[in-house]
Every structure is written in structure tokens, then in C-alpha cells.
Design a protein around this motif. Sequence first.
Motif, PDB file in Angstrom:
ATOM      1  N   GLY A 220      -5.808   2.502 -18.405  1.00  0.00           N
ATOM      2  CA  GLY A 220      -6.201   1.425 -19.308  1.00  0.00           C
ATOM      3  C   GLY A 220      -6.395   0.110 -18.572  1.00  0.00           C
ATOM      4  O   GLY A 220      -7.099  -0.786 -19.052  1.00  0.00           O
ATOM      5  N   GLN A 221      -5.757  -0.012 -17.418  1.00  0.00           N
ATOM      6  CA  GLN A 221      -5.893  -1.230 -16.612  1.00  0.00           C
ATOM      7  C   GLN A 221      -6.855  -1.030 -15.445  1.00  0.00           C
ATOM      8  O   GLN A 221      -6.866  -1.824 -14.496  1.00  0.00           O
ATOM      9  CB  GLN A 221      -4.515  -1.650 -16.066  1.00  0.00           C
ATOM     10  N   GLY A 222      -7.602   0.074 -15.484  1.00  0.00           N
ATOM     11  CA  GLY A 222      -8.595   0.304 -14.434  1.00  0.00           C
ATOM     12  C   GLY A 222      -8.040   0.886 -13.154  1.00  0.00           C
ATOM     13  O   GLY A 222      -8.700   0.856 -12.104  1.00  0.00           O
ATOM     14  N   LEU A 223      -6.827   1.443 -13.210  1.00  0.00           N
ATOM     15  CA  LEU A 223      -6.252   2.073 -12.020  1.00  0.00           C
ATOM     16  C   LEU A 223      -6.354   3.586 -12.142  1.00  0.00           C
ATOM     17  O   LEU A 223      -6.473   4.124 -13.233  1.00  0.00           O
ATOM     18  CB  LEU A 223      -4.780   1.676 -11.877  1.00  0.00           C
ATOM     19  N   GLU A 224      -6.260   4.283 -11.016  1.00  0.00           N
ATOM     20  CA  GLU A 224      -6.251   5.738 -11.071  1.00  0.00           C
ATOM     21  C   GLU A 224      -4.814   6.211 -11.305  1.00  0.00           C
ATOM     22  O   GLU A 224      -3.872   5.465 -11.046  1.00  0.00           O
ATOM     23  CB  GLU A 224      -6.818   6.326  -9.791  1.00  0.00           C
ATOM     24  N   PRO A 225      -4.628   7.453 -11.796  1.00  0.00           N
ATOM     25  CA  PRO A 225      -3.268   7.948 -12.032  1.00  0.00           C
ATOM     26  C   PRO A 225      -2.438   7.946 -10.747  1.00  0.00           C
ATOM     27  O   PRO A 225      -2.975   8.055  -9.640  1.00  0.00           O
ATOM     28  CB  PRO A 225      -3.496   9.368 -12.540  1.00  0.00           C
ATOM     29  N   ALA A 226      -1.110   7.837 -10.918  1.00  0.00           N
ATOM     30  CA  ALA A 226      -0.204   7.728  -9.774  1.00  0.00           C
ATOM     31  C   ALA A 226      -0.307   8.925  -8.831  1.00  0.00           C
ATOM     32  O   ALA A 226      -0.259   8.768  -7.603  1.00  0.00           O
ATOM     33  CB  ALA A 226       1.227   7.571 -10.273  1.00  0.00           C
ATOM     34  N   CYS A 227      -0.472  10.127  -9.395  1.00  0.00           N
ATOM     35  CA  CYS A 227      -0.516  11.318  -8.541  1.00  0.00           C
ATOM     36  C   CYS A 227      -1.726  11.266  -7.603  1.00  0.00           C
ATOM     37  O   CYS A 227      -1.620  11.610  -6.421  1.00  0.00           O
ATOM     38  CB  CYS A 227      -0.542  12.583  -9.393  1.00  0.00           C
TER      39      CYS A 227
ATOM     40  N   PHE B   1       7.677  15.023 -24.808  1.00  0.00           N
ATOM     41  CA  PHE B   1       7.039  14.312 -23.694  1.00  0.00           C
ATOM     42  C   PHE B   1       6.101  15.229 -22.921  1.00  0.00           C
ATOM     43  O   PHE B   1       6.264  16.452 -22.912  1.00  0.00           O
ATOM     44  CB  PHE B   1       8.106  13.771 -22.730  1.00  0.00           C
ATOM     45  N   LYS B   2       5.141  14.605 -22.262  1.00  0.00           N
ATOM     46  CA  LYS B   2       4.257  15.303 -21.332  1.00  0.00           C
ATOM     47  C   LYS B   2       3.476  14.259 -20.534  1.00  0.00           C
ATOM     48  O   LYS B   2       3.542  13.062 -20.842  1.00  0.00           O
ATOM     49  CB  LYS B   2       3.298  16.226 -22.078  1.00  0.00           C
ATOM     50  N   CYS B   3       2.704  14.756 -19.556  1.00  0.00           N
ATOM     51  CA  CYS B   3       1.852  13.900 -18.735  1.00  0.00           C
ATOM     52  C   CYS B   3       0.927  13.056 -19.611  1.00  0.00           C
ATOM     53  O   CYS B   3       0.322  13.537 -20.560  1.00  0.00           O
ATOM     54  CB  CYS B   3       1.036  14.796 -17.814  1.00  0.00           C
ATOM     55  N   THR B   4       0.812  11.762 -19.279  1.00  0.00           N
ATOM     56  CA  THR B   4      -0.047  10.854 -20.044  1.00  0.00           C
ATOM     57  C   THR B   4      -1.387  10.635 -19.351  1.00  0.00           C
ATOM     58  O   THR B   4      -2.202   9.843 -19.825  1.00  0.00           O
ATOM     59  CB  THR B   4       0.623   9.477 -20.184  1.00  0.00           C
ATOM     60  N   LEU B   5      -1.606  11.306 -18.242  1.00  0.00           N
ATOM     61  CA  LEU B   5      -2.708  11.020 -17.329  1.00  0.00           C
ATOM     62  C   LEU B   5      -2.674   9.527 -16.962  1.00  0.00           C
ATOM     63  O   LEU B   5      -3.703   8.905 -16.732  1.00  0.00           O
ATOM     64  CB  LEU B   5      -4.076  11.430 -17.911  1.00  0.00           C
ATOM     65  N   CYS B   6      -1.460   9.011 -16.904  1.00  0.00           N
ATOM     66  CA  CYS B   6      -1.242   7.585 -16.600  1.00  0.00           C
ATOM     67  C   CYS B   6      -2.176   6.719 -17.450  1.00  0.00           C
ATOM     68  O   CYS B   6      -2.867   5.830 -16.925  1.00  0.00           O
ATOM     69  CB  CYS B   6      -1.423   7.301 -15.106  1.00  0.00           C
TER      70      CYS B   6
ATOM     71  N   ALA C 220      -3.711  -0.444 -26.685  1.00  0.00           N
ATOM     72  CA  ALA C 220      -4.369  -1.733 -26.884  1.00  0.00           C
ATOM     73  C   ALA C 220      -5.730  -1.748 -26.201  1.00  0.00           C
ATOM     74  O   ALA C 220      -6.654  -2.408 -26.675  1.00  0.00           O
ATOM     75  CB  ALA C 220      -3.506  -2.861 -26.342  1.00  0.00           C
ATOM     76  N   THR C 221      -5.860  -1.026 -25.106  1.00  0.00           N
ATOM     77  CA  THR C 221      -7.104  -1.118 -24.358  1.00  0.00           C
ATOM     78  C   THR C 221      -7.938   0.138 -24.480  1.00  0.00           C
ATOM     79  O   THR C 221      -9.059   0.179 -24.001  1.00  0.00           O
ATOM     80  CB  THR C 221      -6.813  -1.374 -22.874  1.00  0.00           C
ATOM     81  N   LEU C 222      -7.387   1.191 -25.069  1.00  0.00           N
ATOM     82  CA  LEU C 222      -8.141   2.437 -25.158  1.00  0.00           C
ATOM     83  C   LEU C 222      -8.454   2.737 -26.617  1.00  0.00           C
ATOM     84  O   LEU C 222      -7.592   2.598 -27.481  1.00  0.00           O
ATOM     85  CB  LEU C 222      -7.343   3.587 -24.534  1.00  0.00           C
TER      86      LEU C 222
END
Lengths: 296, 233
Positions: free
Chosen positions: A168-175, A158-163, A4-6
Motif C-alpha cells: 500500500g505504500q509502494g514497497l515490495e513484500p518483505a520476503c 491469520f495468514k500471509c497478507t502479501l505485505c 486506507a490506500t487499497l
Amino acid sequence: MAQATLQIVKISGHAGPVAGAGVERSEQLCKLIDTTTCIGCKACEVACLEWNGYTFTETSFDNSYQTMPSTAWNYWNLIKFNEHEREDGTLQLLMRKDQCMHCSDPGCLMACPADGAIVQYSNGIVDFQQQNCIGCGYCVSGCPFDIPKFNSETKKMFKCTLCSDRVGQGLEPACIKSCPTGCLHFGTKEDMSFLAESRAKQLRDHFGFEKAGVYDPAGVGGTGVIYVLHDVTNPEAYGGLPKDPHIPWVVRFWKGPAKWIGNLAMLFGVIGVTLHYFRYGPKEIHPPRNGNGGKP
Amino acid sequence: MSSHVISTPTTRTTGEPGERILRYTLGERVNHWFAAFTYSYCLITGLAFWSPYMYWLAAIVGGGPTARFWHPWLGLAFTASMFWMYQMWDRDMRITEADRRWAAAMKSYIENDDQNLPPEGRFNYGQKLFFWLMFYGIILLLISGIGLWFVEGIPWSLRWLRYLSVTVHVVAAMATIGGFIIHVYMGTAMVRGGFTSIIRGEVSTAWAKTHHRLWYEEVSKRQTPPGQAGTRR
Ligand code: SF4
Ligand code: SF4
């Protein structure tokens, strides 16, 4: 999955152009992994599981600190440990965070036959859309890093989504958020490349790692995950990071010229038999010209 | 009633017009249509996976995931039907001297100039080629298909096998599709009587004499039920 945001710029198995691709300029995002300051604490492994809602699965011990031999459908982020013997006989413990590289030219996406099962956003993130995945496994053959993993129960990949949901919400990936040494960085590709090059130069100039460099393979158009390596001439030592990755030529041919050769051949086959009918029609039943059924 | 003729094949082979003889036993017909159904399913779903422009084909067989689920299983069923067919027709399908003579005059056959053709046995050279194309094709499709089915089971160090599986599967599938197009065309439009024969099993004696004269002579000489003589069963 934050479509929705990307803005989507590439769609797997898609007939025709991608609506909206190229209409806006977008920064390429990038994760920088500095293997020279990674301590192998696996905080990123845990953060990945936690954010993506997977429980910790059974580990398998193989005389190494590594959690399991390779990433899994529900384990997208794995620190690979390798004991490396240097030319002078000393030992070096290499630790590399392994996950999807978010290739600019993604082999998984090229190989995928299902419309919209794999997309690439304008920020460079390559994301699997499980609701469209048919579980065929073609992406496994397309990926030069052996990343997509199959859940045989749900028949989805499945695989990493780069969060992408966080990004999309302006946050950095969890890792990135979890790394205690600051060996993980996240930002624009430009900034991360600059940071990585400066760090590599520092390693060369001040720490005696003459072959230190940045791993950002051109064979796949560069990646959205780049590494600083002590020895960029030998990436294989870091848990089998390929030296010159590229989409397998079989996959390129299969998804390129073979499509058109095959489709044209089938089309000409159908046209050919139709024309034959127009020209010669059905066979008649008739008595043979002579007693023995024709020519001797 | 023709159904009566099928269940108890007659031995009348005097060549009177309108007379019918058994060409395919019930088992052969069931086998053919089992093979036809399973192959067609794999063809439709396979084409959906082959090209984004044909992905809509998956929708008519239940959608992408359903198509992907059944494709390998029906592929196995088709393999089984081909081995069953081989077991029935292996001897009938061997290339003979008559085939070589016929093959040399194939141009006449294509141009419907059938009166210039040397006589053929139960199956003509083209039918035999199609059979062997499908038989060896399915062996290649089976082996490469297992590689595609369990692609993650092929270790990274042997990944060339993943790429080989893709290549072999595509090439073998394309070859069988080429044969399939010609087969369907000939069986329905070009050789009239062929289509009904593979459904009800019978052909007219005139048809048999025209298209498979050596077979016709053989079954009429033996004075045994023609269909059974033709199939050795
Ligand atoms: S398994 Fe991979 S290639 Fe197949 S549909 Fe899913 S994402 Fe696409
Ligand atoms: S690393 Fe593999 S899964 Fe990730 S984007 Fe590249 S090809 Fe796709």
C-alpha cells in the motif's frame, strides 16, 4: 491491513454489493517464486517474521530441513523441503516457499460468515481483518491450500497478507526484499507471468527439464502467487501443492444455493403456520363425540 | 391457589369443569425451558453465521466473537438437556398402536376436526416425532459441531471430514428449525393451554380429555397423583 490506500473489491459475509468495487482499473499484483533457483536459505521466513513483528518460535525437527510441519498463525511463510526420486533413480531436493496463494477466487472469503473479516483488494491481495474475525474457522474449510491458521488465545485467524501494508505504500513484500538468489520476484501479474514463462522455456530448452512450467491454477481463477516448477505435471511433490485446486463444492453449495433453499424453507415454514392459523385457528376444547373419544 | 395444586398434586379426577391436573412435573418444566433457552441461543447465533443477511442477529447476543464463543458451549448444554429429556421421556415417547391410528387421521388434527381423532396417550404422534427429530438432530449436530469447532484438528488428508461436518451441521440444523417452527406455533397459538401447562404444569381435565384421552384415563384410573403417574416418577 492497508485498507486506507487499497480499494476493496470483495468483502466476506457482506449483505449487498461492495461500495466502490469496479470503479477503477487496477493492476493485478503477483509474487513469482522460482523453485529452481531457491536454495532453501529461509531468509524469507525470517524477513516475514521480522516485518510482521513475530518472534522466532520453536522449530520442530522431522528429519528434514523444514522449520516446522506447516505454517502457523504466527509463521506465515515456510519453505517446504521434499526429497523427490526421479524416474532415473536420481534424487532431487525440492524447496518450495509455502504461503497464502492470494487466489483470484478465494475460498476463504467465500466461506467466511463475518462481515469484513476477509477482503480482497483491487490489486488482488486477499487480506484478513482480524478486528472483524469471529474465529469460526469456516475459512479453514474454504481454503484449498490449507493456509488460514487459528490463534486459540486471541480467537483470530491469520495468514500471509502479501505485505499489504508495505504494498500500500509502494514497497515490495518483505520476503522479496530478503531473497539472496533472486528467486523471488514481485510485480504485475502480466509481467510476472511473462517472466515465469520465459524461465520455464529456458529450463525446457537449455537445462533438460522437459516438464518445466508455471503453476497458476485456473481452478481458483489464477493466483497472486505463481511458481516456476521443474515438473509442473507433478506439483504434489513440492510439499503437497494441489494439482487442480478449487473451492470445495460443499463450500460452494453451502454458500450458494443452500442459502436460498434454506432461507426460503424457513420463510415458507413461518408463512405456513401463520396461514394455518388464519384458516383453522386454535383448537377448541370439547367433549368427545362418543364415549371412547372418537373413532374406534 | 393453583400453586398449591402443583406442589401437592391432587387426586381428584372426576372430570368436573375447572378442575386441573398435573401434566408436567417441575423437573420436566425446568428441563423444557433449559432446552428452549439453549436451543434458541444456538438458533439465533447459528442463523447469524448462516447468512450475511442475518448477521445482525449476532449483535443482539453480544456481537460476532461472543456469539461464536458461546454457540458451541450452549450447544453442549442443549445436548445435555436433550439427554436429560430422553432419560425422563424415553418410554413416553415410544410410538404405539394408538399413535399409528392417530397418524392415519392426522389430517383431521391439522384441520382442527379433533372429534374425529382416535384417542392419544400422554404425547401424541406429532409430539413424539418432534422429540425424536430433536433427539437425533442434536446427536448429528453434536458430532458435526465438534468437527466445525476443531476444524484445524482434522488433518488435511482427512479434509473430506471438514466438508462432511459442514454438510451434516447445516442439514440437521435446518431439520430441527422446521420442527421448531411448528412446535412453537402449536405450543403457543394453536393448542391453547399447552403453553401454560409447560410453565405451571397444569391442564384442565377437559383439556386432558380432549387432547390426551388415553393418558387422562390412565392417570384417573390409577388414582395416583396424575403428574407422577404420567411420568413414572
Ligand atoms: S475464522 Fe475465518 S471464516 Fe471465521 S470469521 Fe475469521 S476469517 Fe472469517
Ligand atoms: S490460498 Fe487460501 S487463504 Fe489464501 S486466498 Fe486462497 S483460499 Fe484464501
